[in-house]
Scaffold this motif. Structure first.
Motif, PDB file in Angstrom:
ATOM      1  N   SER A  17       0.874  -1.268  -0.023  1.00  0.00           N
ATOM      2  CA  SER A  17      -0.085   0.079  -0.031  1.00  0.00           C
ATOM      3  C   SER A  17       0.852   1.326  -0.009  1.00  0.00           C
ATOM      4  N   VAL A  18       1.780   1.376   0.871  1.00  0.00           N
ATOM      5  CA  VAL A  18       2.542   2.461   0.737  1.00  0.00           C
ATOM      6  C   VAL A  18       3.488   2.507  -0.590  1.00  0.00           C
ATOM      7  N   ASN A  19       4.094   1.411  -0.925  1.00  0.00           N
ATOM      8  CA  ASN A  19       4.772   1.407  -2.199  1.00  0.00           C
ATOM      9  C   ASN A  19       3.937   2.061  -3.389  1.00  0.00           C
ATOM     10  N   ASN A  20       2.961   1.628  -3.304  1.00  0.00           N
ATOM     11  CA  ASN A  20       2.045   2.097  -4.749  1.00  0.00           C
ATOM     12  C   ASN A  20       1.460   3.392  -4.442  1.00  0.00           C
ATOM     13  N   SER A  21       1.409   4.128  -3.198  1.00  0.00           N
ATOM     14  CA  SER A  21       0.826   5.336  -3.115  1.00  0.00           C
ATOM     15  C   SER A  21       1.549   6.400  -3.449  1.00  0.00           C
ATOM     16  N   LYS A  32       1.955  11.726   7.986  1.00  0.00           N
ATOM     17  CA  LYS A  32       2.440  12.158   6.879  1.00  0.00           C
ATOM     18  C   LYS A  32       1.617  11.984   5.775  1.00  0.00           C
ATOM     19  N   SER A  33       0.646  11.224   6.035  1.00  0.00           N
ATOM     20  CA  SER A  33      -0.500  10.649   5.094  1.00  0.00           C
ATOM     21  C   SER A  33      -1.148  11.786   4.110  1.00  0.00           C
ATOM     22  N   TYR A  34      -1.779  12.642   4.771  1.00  0.00           N
ATOM     23  CA  TYR A  34      -2.392  13.898   4.290  1.00  0.00           C
ATOM     24  C   TYR A  34      -3.472  13.082   3.450  1.00  0.00           C
ATOM     25  N   ASN A  35      -4.263  12.302   3.900  1.00  0.00           N
ATOM     26  CA  ASN A  35      -5.437  11.950   3.643  1.00  0.00           C
ATOM     27  C   ASN A  35      -5.280  10.957   2.307  1.00  0.00           C
ATOM     28  N   LEU A  36      -4.021  10.522   1.692  1.00  0.00           N
ATOM     29  CA  LEU A  36      -3.865   9.685   0.747  1.00  0.00           C
ATOM     30  C   LEU A  36      -4.107   8.196   1.184  1.00  0.00           C
ATOM     31  N   SER A  37      -5.242   7.717   0.273  1.00  0.00           N
ATOM     32  CA  SER A  37      -5.718   6.426   0.597  1.00  0.00           C
ATOM     33  C   SER A  37      -4.758   5.405   0.774  1.00  0.00           C
ATOM     34  N   GLY A  38      -3.760   5.484  -0.059  1.00  0.00           N
ATOM     35  CA  GLY A  38      -2.647   4.305   0.066  1.00  0.00           C
ATOM     36  C   GLY A  38      -1.844   4.354   1.429  1.00  0.00           C
ATOM     37  N   LEU A  39      -1.403   5.746   1.688  1.00  0.00           N
ATOM     38  CA  LEU A  39      -0.742   5.896   2.860  1.00  0.00           C
ATOM     39  C   LEU A  39      -1.327   5.436   4.277  1.00  0.00           C
ATOM     40  N   VAL A  40      -2.971   5.806   4.049  1.00  0.00           N
ATOM     41  CA  VAL A  40      -3.739   5.771   5.254  1.00  0.00           C
ATOM     42  C   VAL A  40      -3.782   3.976   5.464  1.00  0.00           C
ATOM     43  N   ALA A  41      -4.056   3.328   4.401  1.00  0.00           N
ATOM     44  CA  ALA A  41      -4.112   2.082   4.284  1.00  0.00           C
ATOM     45  C   ALA A  41      -2.849   1.093   4.807  1.00  0.00           C
TER      46      ALA A  41
END
Length: 164
Positions: free
Chosen positions: A51-55, A122-131
């Motif tokens: 998830s983090v790699n693809n966001s 640090k996610s700023y509501n990015l779905s991949g980082l939140v996941a």
């Protein structure tokens, strides 16, 4: 009277003696819970990494730290599986394998918790980082459950004889 904490090994792992027959059903259920938690722990680590790699990344250092921690945890789990499968712990008796596993899971859990907090902040509501952060927190909880079911920490009061 002295008080001391000691670690009592209840699950099946890469080292240590087998559980006594009187408590084998409790130990086997704890061992099964520990193995199930570790399996789901590995899956959640892998999903968090992907998830983090693809966001899209907002902070390179935070995201790469999360990826390094998840990959190191996965590699170390594989390392301990290989040691257990090939029974290397029987040949290398100079290493306390249950203690090494315990320390690995303890340090890995703390680092994963820190990495998940950093990625979540640090996610700023990015779905991949939140996941990724969510699966990191899930993996942290599962690793704590696995540690708890594998290594029972109990404070046992030891009585000492009185010297008069």
């Amino acid at each position: 009277m002295s008080h001391g904490a000691r670690v009592i090994r209840t699950g099946v792992s890469s080292g240590g003696p087998a559980a006594p027959p009187a408590t084998s059903s409790a130990a086997s259920s704890d061992g099964e819970l520990s193995l199930m938690c570790l399996f789901v722990f590995q899956i959640s680590l892998l999903v968090g990494f992907i998830s983090v790699n693809n966001s899209p990344w907002t902070d390179y250092s935070a995201n790469s730290y999360f990826q390094i921690v998840t990959m190191c945890d996965l590699v170390m789990i594989l390392f301990f599986y290989i040691i257990h499968i090939f029974r290397v712990y029987r040949k290398l008796t100079c290493v306390s394998w249950p203690l090494a596993e315990f320390l690995h899971y303890l340090i890995g859990t703390i680092l994963l918790l820190i990495a998940s907090i950093v990625v979540a902040s640090k996610s700023y509501n990015l779905s991949g980082l939140v996941a990724g952060a969510t699966f990191g927190f899930l993996a942290t909880i599962l690793c704590v459950l696995s540690i708890w079911s594998s290594y029972k920490v109990s404070c046992i009061t030891q009585s000492t004889s009185k010297y008069h």
